[in-house]
Design an enzyme around this catalytic site. Structure first.
Site, PDB file in Angstrom:
ATOM      1  N   GLY A 195       0.796  -1.223   0.000  1.00 43.43           N
ATOM      2  CA  GLY A 195       0.000   0.000   0.000  1.00 43.43           C
ATOM      3  C   GLY A 195       0.825   1.267   0.000  1.00 43.43           C
ATOM      4  CG  ASN A 196       4.914   1.087   1.230  1.00 43.59           C
ATOM      5  OD1 ASN A 196       4.439   0.095   0.691  1.00 43.59           O
ATOM      6  ND2 ASN A 196       6.198   1.207   1.504  1.00 43.59           N
ATOM      7  CE  LYS A 251      -6.230  -8.802   1.596  1.00 44.94           C
ATOM      8  NZ  LYS A 251      -4.811  -8.928   1.987  1.00 44.94           N
ATOM      9  CE  LYS A 269       1.140  -6.677  -2.122  1.00 46.66           C
ATOM     10  NZ  LYS A 269       1.090  -6.838  -0.674  1.00 46.66           N
ATOM     11  CE  LYS A 320       3.094  -7.266   3.965  1.00 45.46           C
ATOM     12  NZ  LYS A 320       2.254  -7.169   2.771  1.00 45.46           N
TER      13      LYS A 320
END
Length: 310
Positions: free
Chosen positions: A11-12, A127, A210, A272
């Site tokens: 997102g960053n 989510k 994602k 992740k």
């Protein structure tokens, strides 16, 4: 040595609003083109949590205030987010390539990802999408039957099902474009979630993680490296405690042990690391890197970040 890399933007790298996004992707493009200049073959994926939530809220409001407008399904909002994030990324990368005198094509592929309608995730939405909510806003939505949960102690957000991705429908197109020398942007937000019903693709009310989709893409594409970009330079154990330890090198076995010890937050670092494990153990010589956007080049060169390997 040049590598085939799937790079998953966090997102960053995108910002939260339209204006923030255009500013953020200009910086993101510089990092991506740095890697292109080193000869790497790139496929770019990205998240869409704030964006798809914003689109869904806007579409819901439109349906409520205008007769004749029906509710917009979540998969349609995912597709919209892929389009507008993709074109901003595509144009920013193209401009950065042009500014450096590099003749290379950039293409965005609106991507669908098949999921299993019997996936247990549909019984337990987890989510987060959309903006952060106050406790009062969250309670009001919960009273309306909307699933809401706390997101890694950062506030409340709407939550939807997050099934595991099974297959990326446009993989052949992505491979063809990549082999033709294109930088490919795809699988935005994990891909548009769909069920395969006897050959017909039917949208699923869900958002795919994602990083899981990027790991699947990297495995099926035959990438050498999966790069997952996030808000920290390295993965840590005992995060936020006095005995916090940053990790530079992590075997799959060690990573699984830390997962068993619940070292990684469920809403942020855990998926992740899990996605990185699935890629690292999928083939000989495959490595996953977790690091900051600004450190991607240094990470691939072995100078920073956390590398997860078999």
């Amino acid at each position: 040595m040049a590598k085939k890399i799937v790079i998953a933007l966090g997102g960053n790298a995108l910002g939260n609003t339209v204006d923030e996004q255009r500013e953020a992707v200009a910086h993101t493009a510089k990092v991506i083109v740095d890697l292109i200049e080193e000869g790497h073959e790139l496929i770019v994926t990205h998240g869409n949590g704030p964006q798809v939530g914003m689109i869904q809220n806007a579409m819901d409001a439109l349906a409520l205030t205008n007769d004749g407008y029906g509710a917009v399904p979540l998969p349609t909002s995912v597709a919209m987010s892929q389009g507008y994030i993709g074109i901003d990324l595509q144009n920013a990368i193209k401009y950065e390539l042009y500014a450096r005198g590099i003749d290379k094509k950039v293409s965005t592929v609106i991507s669908q990802t098949i999921v299993d309608k019997n996936d247990e995730a549909f019984k337990n939405p987890t989510k987060p999408i959309g903006r952060f909510l106050t406790k009062e806003e969250a309670d009001e939505l919960a009273a309306q039957g909307v699933a809401v949960a706390e997101d890694s102690n950062r506030g409340y957000r709407k939550v939807v099902a997050s099934p595991m991705p099974l297959r990326i429908c446009e993989l052949g197109t992505i491979r063809t474009l990549s082999e033709a020398g294109h930088v490919v942007i795809c699988c935005g937000g994990g891909g548009i979630p769909v069920f395969n019903e006897d050959g017909k693709l039917v949208g699923a009310s869900a958002v795919i993680d994602k990083d899981n989709a990027s790991s699947l893409l990297a495995r099926e594409f035959g990438a050498d490296y999966l790069v997952i970009l996030t808000a920290v330079e390295k993965v840590a154990i005992n995060f936020g405690k006095e005995n916090q330890e940053w990790l530079s090198d992590l075997s799959v076995e060690q990573a699984r042990q830390y997962i068993a010890e619940e070292q990684f937050a469920k809403g942020s670092m855990l998926p992740k690391v899990e996605a990185a494990i699935r890629f690292a153990e999928s083939g000989e010589g495959r490595n996953a890197l977790i690091t900051l956007l600004e450190k991607a080049k240094e990470g691939i060169n072995g100078e920073t970040g956390t590398v997860i390997h078999a």
